[in-house]
Design a protein around this motif. Structure first.
Motif, mmCIF file in Angstrom:
data_model
loop_
_atom_site.group_PDB
_atom_site.id
_atom_site.type_symbol
_atom_site.label_atom_id
_atom_site.label_comp_id
_atom_site.label_asym_id
_atom_site.label_seq_id
_atom_site.Cartn_x
_atom_site.Cartn_y
_atom_site.Cartn_z
ATOM 1 N N ILE A 9 11.577 -9.583 -9.663
ATOM 2 C CA ILE A 9 10.786 -8.479 -9.126
ATOM 3 C C ILE A 9 11.080 -8.434 -7.634
ATOM 4 O O ILE A 9 10.800 -9.396 -6.915
ATOM 5 N N VAL A 10 11.673 -7.318 -7.169
ATOM 6 C CA VAL A 10 12.088 -7.231 -5.776
ATOM 7 C C VAL A 10 11.071 -6.529 -4.889
ATOM 8 O O VAL A 10 11.083 -6.706 -3.672
ATOM 9 N N SER A 11 10.198 -5.708 -5.483
ATOM 10 C CA SER A 11 9.123 -5.097 -4.700
ATOM 11 C C SER A 11 7.969 -4.756 -5.615
ATOM 12 O O SER A 11 8.144 -4.590 -6.821
ATOM 13 N N GLN A 12 6.788 -4.685 -5.007
ATOM 14 C CA GLN A 12 5.598 -4.335 -5.763
ATOM 15 C C GLN A 12 4.741 -3.401 -4.923
ATOM 16 O O GLN A 12 4.688 -3.529 -3.703
ATOM 17 N N GLU A 13 4.107 -2.462 -5.602
ATOM 18 C CA GLU A 13 3.290 -1.450 -4.933
ATOM 19 C C GLU A 13 2.045 -2.066 -4.310
ATOM 20 O O GLU A 13 1.663 -1.705 -3.204
ATOM 21 N N ARG A 14 1.414 -2.985 -5.013
ATOM 22 C CA ARG A 14 0.173 -3.612 -4.547
ATOM 23 C C ARG A 14 0.397 -5.096 -4.297
ATOM 24 O O ARG A 14 1.119 -5.747 -5.040
ATOM 25 N N PRO A 15 -0.249 -5.637 -3.284
ATOM 26 C CA PRO A 15 -0.089 -7.067 -3.010
ATOM 27 C C PRO A 15 -0.587 -7.938 -4.161
ATOM 28 O O PRO A 15 -0.070 -9.016 -4.401
ATOM 29 N N GLY A 16 -1.581 -7.451 -4.913
ATOM 30 C CA GLY A 16 -2.132 -8.210 -6.019
ATOM 31 C C GLY A 16 -1.360 -8.053 -7.316
ATOM 32 O O GLY A 16 -1.770 -8.591 -8.325
ATOM 33 N N LEU A 17 -0.280 -7.300 -7.332
ATOM 34 C CA LEU A 17 0.608 -7.108 -8.481
ATOM 35 C C LEU A 17 0.046 -6.187 -9.544
ATOM 36 O O LEU A 17 0.707 -5.262 -9.967
ATOM 37 N N TRP A 18 -1.175 -6.407 -9.992
ATOM 38 C CA TRP A 18 -1.713 -5.701 -11.157
ATOM 39 C C TRP A 18 -2.199 -4.297 -10.830
ATOM 40 O O TRP A 18 -2.794 -4.060 -9.800
ATOM 41 N N GLY A 19 -1.930 -3.378 -11.755
ATOM 42 C CA GLY A 19 -2.407 -2.006 -11.631
ATOM 43 C C GLY A 19 -1.477 -1.088 -10.865
ATOM 44 O O GLY A 19 -1.748 0.095 -10.734
ATOM 45 N N GLY A 20 -0.380 -1.590 -10.395
ATOM 46 C CA GLY A 20 0.573 -0.769 -9.656
ATOM 47 C C GLY A 20 1.945 -0.834 -10.300
ATOM 48 O O GLY A 20 2.096 -1.258 -11.442
ATOM 49 N N THR A 21 2.934 -0.408 -9.542
ATOM 50 C CA THR A 21 4.300 -0.453 -10.049
ATOM 51 C C THR A 21 5.060 -1.593 -9.383
ATOM 52 O O THR A 21 4.752 -1.984 -8.256
ATOM 53 N N GLN A 52 11.687 0.591 -12.715
ATOM 54 C CA GLN A 52 10.323 0.555 -12.202
ATOM 55 C C GLN A 52 9.383 0.461 -13.389
ATOM 56 O O GLN A 52 9.511 1.225 -14.346
ATOM 57 N N LEU A 53 8.455 -0.490 -13.310
ATOM 58 C CA LEU A 53 7.496 -0.710 -14.382
ATOM 59 C C LEU A 53 6.082 -0.535 -13.851
ATOM 60 O O LEU A 53 5.763 -1.030 -12.764
ATOM 61 N N ALA A 54 5.255 0.170 -14.611
ATOM 62 C CA ALA A 54 3.833 0.298 -14.292
ATOM 63 C C ALA A 54 3.099 -0.812 -15.031
ATOM 64 O O ALA A 54 3.177 -0.900 -16.257
ATOM 65 N N LEU A 55 2.419 -1.659 -14.275
ATOM 66 C CA LEU A 55 1.696 -2.789 -14.860
ATOM 67 C C LEU A 55 0.227 -2.427 -15.060
ATOM 68 O O LEU A 55 -0.325 -1.623 -14.308
ATOM 69 N N PRO A 56 -0.420 -3.033 -16.052
ATOM 70 C CA PRO A 56 -1.831 -2.729 -16.304
ATOM 71 C C PRO A 56 -2.747 -3.358 -15.255
ATOM 72 O O PRO A 56 -2.349 -4.283 -14.543
ATOM 73 N N GLU A 57 -3.968 -2.843 -15.180
ATOM 74 C CA GLU A 57 -4.991 -3.451 -14.321
ATOM 75 C C GLU A 57 -5.386 -4.792 -14.914
ATOM 76 O O GLU A 57 -5.619 -4.890 -16.122
ATOM 77 N N MET A 58 -5.427 -5.799 -14.091
ATOM 78 C CA MET A 58 -5.873 -7.125 -14.526
ATOM 79 C C MET A 58 -6.604 -7.759 -13.352
ATOM 80 O O MET A 58 -6.422 -7.358 -12.203
ATOM 81 N N ALA A 59 -7.388 -8.770 -13.634
ATOM 82 C CA ALA A 59 -8.163 -9.454 -12.601
ATOM 83 C C ALA A 59 -7.239 -10.207 -11.643
ATOM 84 O O ALA A 59 -6.207 -10.741 -12.053
ATOM 85 N N GLU A 60 -7.636 -10.234 -10.371
ATOM 86 C CA GLU A 60 -6.923 -11.049 -9.398
ATOM 87 C C GLU A 60 -6.976 -12.499 -9.867
ATOM 88 O O GLU A 60 -7.964 -12.936 -10.435
ATOM 89 N N GLY A 61 -5.923 -13.229 -9.645
ATOM 90 C CA GLY A 61 -5.897 -14.630 -10.030
ATOM 91 C C GLY A 61 -5.543 -14.859 -11.490
ATOM 92 O O GLY A 61 -5.696 -15.966 -11.988
ATOM 93 N N THR A 62 -5.084 -13.804 -12.186
ATOM 94 C CA THR A 62 -4.640 -13.967 -13.566
ATOM 95 C C THR A 62 -3.488 -14.963 -13.571
ATOM 96 O O THR A 62 -2.542 -14.832 -12.796
ATOM 97 N N PRO A 69 2.590 -17.848 -16.667
ATOM 98 C CA PRO A 69 3.188 -16.622 -17.203
ATOM 99 C C PRO A 69 2.212 -15.889 -18.119
ATOM 100 O O PRO A 69 1.304 -16.488 -18.697
ATOM 101 N N ILE A 70 2.428 -14.576 -18.228
ATOM 102 C CA ILE A 70 1.595 -13.736 -19.076
ATOM 103 C C ILE A 70 2.453 -12.605 -19.633
ATOM 104 O O ILE A 70 3.375 -12.133 -18.958
ATOM 105 N N THR A 71 2.174 -12.213 -20.864
ATOM 106 C CA THR A 71 2.852 -11.072 -21.475
ATOM 107 C C THR A 71 1.906 -9.894 -21.449
ATOM 108 O O THR A 71 0.748 -10.025 -21.867
ATOM 109 N N VAL A 72 2.379 -8.774 -20.923
ATOM 110 C CA VAL A 72 1.550 -7.570 -20.797
ATOM 111 C C VAL A 72 2.284 -6.382 -21.394
ATOM 112 O O VAL A 72 3.498 -6.421 -21.612
#
Length: 70
Positions: free
Chosen positions: A26-38, A46-56, A59-62
């Motif tokens: 992953i070379v860039s992310q829209e949000r610093p927290g990763l989740w809920g952005g691209t 470019q992948l749109a990731l789902p909203e998830m809690a900070e600190g998830t 590894p995780i499969t989404v």
């Protein structure tokens, strides 16, 4: 599509798409927290990731969505 997000031994994030047998950093992310952005992979996808809690924990499969036009 199912995507596994993990942290490499060097601390960088990577995404693995089992259906395509593709693993890319992953070379860039829209949000610093990763989740809920691209995120942008090294191959240009470019992948749109789902909203998830900070600190998830990783590894995780989404269920992510590949954005058109990449």
């Amino acid at each position: 599509m199912k995507v596994m997000i993990r942290k490499t031994s060097s601390g960088a994030l990577s995404a693995y798409v089992p259906k395509k047998d593709l693993e890319e950093p992953i070379v860039s992310q829209e949000r610093p927290g990763l989740w809920g952005g691209t995120v942008t992979l090294a191959n240009g996808w470019q992948l749109a990731l789902p909203e998830m809690a900070e600190g998830t924990s990783l590894p995780i499969t989404v269920e992510a969505r590949r954005l058109a036009g990449d």
